[in-house]
Design a protein around this motif. Structure first.
Motif, PDB file in Angstrom:
ATOM      1  N   SER A 160      26.169  12.320  50.207  1.00  0.00           N
ATOM      2  CA  SER A 160      25.243  12.035  51.306  1.00  0.00           C
ATOM      3  C   SER A 160      25.171  10.519  51.506  1.00  0.00           C
ATOM      4  CB  SER A 160      23.857  12.579  50.983  1.00  0.00           C
ATOM      5  OG  SER A 160      23.256  11.782  49.987  1.00  0.00           O
ATOM      6  N   TRP A 161      24.666  10.137  52.662  1.00  0.00           N
ATOM      7  CA  TRP A 161      24.510   8.720  52.989  1.00  0.00           C
ATOM      8  C   TRP A 161      23.639   8.028  51.938  1.00  0.00           C
ATOM      9  CZ3 TRP A 161      21.306   4.723  53.914  1.00  0.00           C
ATOM     10  CH2 TRP A 161      21.765   3.679  54.740  1.00  0.00           C
ATOM     11  N   ASP A 162      22.524   8.686  51.578  1.00  0.00           N
ATOM     12  CA  ASP A 162      21.587   8.076  50.629  1.00  0.00           C
ATOM     13  C   ASP A 162      22.200   7.869  49.260  1.00  0.00           C
ATOM     14  OD1 ASP A 162      19.197   7.684  52.155  1.00  0.00           O
ATOM     15  OD2 ASP A 162      19.059   9.856  52.303  1.00  0.00           O
ATOM     16  N   ILE A 163      23.057   8.797  48.869  1.00  0.00           N
ATOM     17  CA  ILE A 163      23.687   8.667  47.552  1.00  0.00           C
ATOM     18  C   ILE A 163      24.625   7.460  47.527  1.00  0.00           C
ATOM     19  CG2 ILE A 163      25.498   9.753  46.134  1.00  0.00           C
ATOM     20  CD1 ILE A 163      23.811  12.324  46.334  1.00  0.00           C
ATOM     21  N   VAL A 164      25.413   7.301  48.573  1.00  0.00           N
ATOM     22  CA  VAL A 164      26.322   6.151  48.629  1.00  0.00           C
ATOM     23  C   VAL A 164      25.507   4.847  48.672  1.00  0.00           C
ATOM     24  CG1 VAL A 164      28.127   4.986  49.951  1.00  0.00           C
ATOM     25  CG2 VAL A 164      28.177   7.478  49.697  1.00  0.00           C
ATOM     26  N   ALA A 165      24.448   4.853  49.466  1.00  0.00           N
ATOM     27  CA  ALA A 165      23.588   3.662  49.538  1.00  0.00           C
ATOM     28  C   ALA A 165      22.986   3.354  48.164  1.00  0.00           C
ATOM     29  CB  ALA A 165      22.487   3.858  50.572  1.00  0.00           C
TER      30      ALA A 165
END
Ligand SMILES: [Zn+2]
Length: 412
Positions: free
Chosen positions: A132-137
């Protein structure tokens, strides 16, 4: 390959070392997953991770980490990680060499994610790694925090403070740059005097023992904060050509927009149609003899208000490299006289600004403050902003700037 050698093989490619060992490899063909079961050899007496004293095992916690894929199979490392009980420090998990304390990913996977983040946006990397986007961030944020922890105190000679909008117009953060090392020291959440003042006061990133100059915009909030923190602030502060040119460019653009409207109203046509960006380029940086430039130069010779404003801006761009201070003062005075007689309101306004902040412009000329780094950093920041299609909040924006331009050792 026998099973035993397969486990050995995984042990080696994953770099496990005693007391950790691969116990079993399970492949799930349906989900295309490989599970690597890792065990802790308990004949090795564990130690407290804080004080290093031997401590008995208290319990085990089942944990999973995602690793880099192996042969198109999602690879998951699983282990019952022992927690030890130290008489002094309580119950603590033994250190895991392949991952950060609270991460659900191996360091190797995080390293690859960060490698790709250098080149691509968070959303592109997220879809590439099926995250997910949040995980990469989050991975990016942990890497930045590791880098910040390891960073040694800098003694910058020339710093720059540059405000940059982060999402909507008129919402700003302040970027503090080490101009000699081409790195971003920090990113502050707004551009107020208080925030900058607090940052200087709580300073851990840099001591300012060797500081020679602080370049910035003609912005009273920043000036106030510098004055509150440095003796002789008035000789440190530099209003560099980059910021002065920005103000002049904005004024030229205003003049053009207004004149264009007037011409359209009067004649139903305007020579200024489609010329917006031509007026914003600066001749010292380009070749006026090539491309569309000769046609533009013919336009620039016409008796237009915009052309007159443009000539003022072009002249100002040439007034930065002087050997003698008196000559510099004389030339700027001539320019300011020209501006005040121009009858072009937006230019007169900038002229007044230049006049009252001239002391800092003169500092820039005397210290030969370079603006190359400010400009390249600003376009770099604009690039990551475009890549991210804007940032949801200042914290994320700060992380991305430090990730790309902080000169950090990200801990891999
Ligand atoms: Zn202990």
């Amino acid at each position: 390959m026998s099973n035993e050698s397969l486990e050995e093989f995984y042990s080696q490619i994953l770099g496990f070392e005693w007391p950790w060992e691969v116990q079993e490899i399970i492949r799930d063909g349906k989900t295309r997953e490989v599970h690597v079961i890792v065990a802790y050899d308990e004949t090795d007496e564990p130690h407290c991770p804080v004080c290093g004293k031997p401590a008995p095992i208290h319990d085990r916690r089942a944990r999973k980490w995602r690793h880099l894929d192996s042969c198109n199979h999602k690879t998951i490392i699983q282990s019952g990680v022992p927690r030890v009980k130290c008489s002094e420090h309580g119950v603590l998990q033994v250190p895991i060499p392949w991952a950060e304390r609270n991460s659900r990913f191996t360091l190797e996977l995080e390293r690859h994610v960060c490698m790709w983040l250098r080149e691509a946006s968070i959303s592109a990397v997220a879809s590439m790694f099926d995250m997910s986007w949040d995980i990469v961030a989050g991975i990016q944020e942990r890497a930045v925090n590791r880098g910040l922890e390891k960073r040694e105190t800098a003694s910058p000679k020339n710093i720059g403070i540059d405000e940059t909008s982060f999402q909507k117009r008129h919402e700003y953060v302040s970027v503090i740059l080490d101009k000699d090392n081409n790195t971003v020291l920090d990113v502050l959440q707004d551009r107020t005097a208080k925030t900058l003042d607090d940052w200087f006061k709580a300073q851990k990133v840099a001591d300012f023992k060797e500081l020679r100059s602080i370049s910035m915009d003609m912005w009273d909030a920043f000036i106030k904060a510098v004055k509150a923190n440095f003796k002789g602030a008035k000789s440190l502060i530099v209003f560099d050509r980059y910021h002065v040119a920005q103000h002049l460019n904005k004024a030229v653009d205003k003049v053009r927009a207004k004149e264009h409207r007037e011409l359209m109203k009067e004649n139903g046509t305007s020579e200024l149609t489609g010329t917006k960006y031509d007026w914003l380029k600066t001749s010292v940086n380009i070749d006026n003899r090539t491309g569309d430039r000769p046609a533009f130069m013919r336009l620039a010779r016409l008796n237009l208000k915009t052309a007159r404003a443009w000539r003022i801006k072009e002249t100002a761009a040439l007034l930065w490299d002087f050997i003698y201070e008196e000559v510099a003062v004389k030339r700027w005075k001539e320019l300011l006289g020209w501006i005040s007689r121009s009858k072009i309101e937006p230019m007169i306004k900038v002229g007044k600004m230049i006049k009252s902040y001239f002391w800092g412009i003169l500092n820039a000329i005397k210290l030969k403050a370079s603006n190359a780094m400010l400009e390249s950093m600003n376009s770099g920041i604009q690039r990551i902003k475009r890549m991210a299609c804007g940032f949801r909040n200042r914290v994320r924006f700060r992380m991305a700037i430090l990730f790309h331009f902080g000169g950090l050792d990200l801990g891999f």
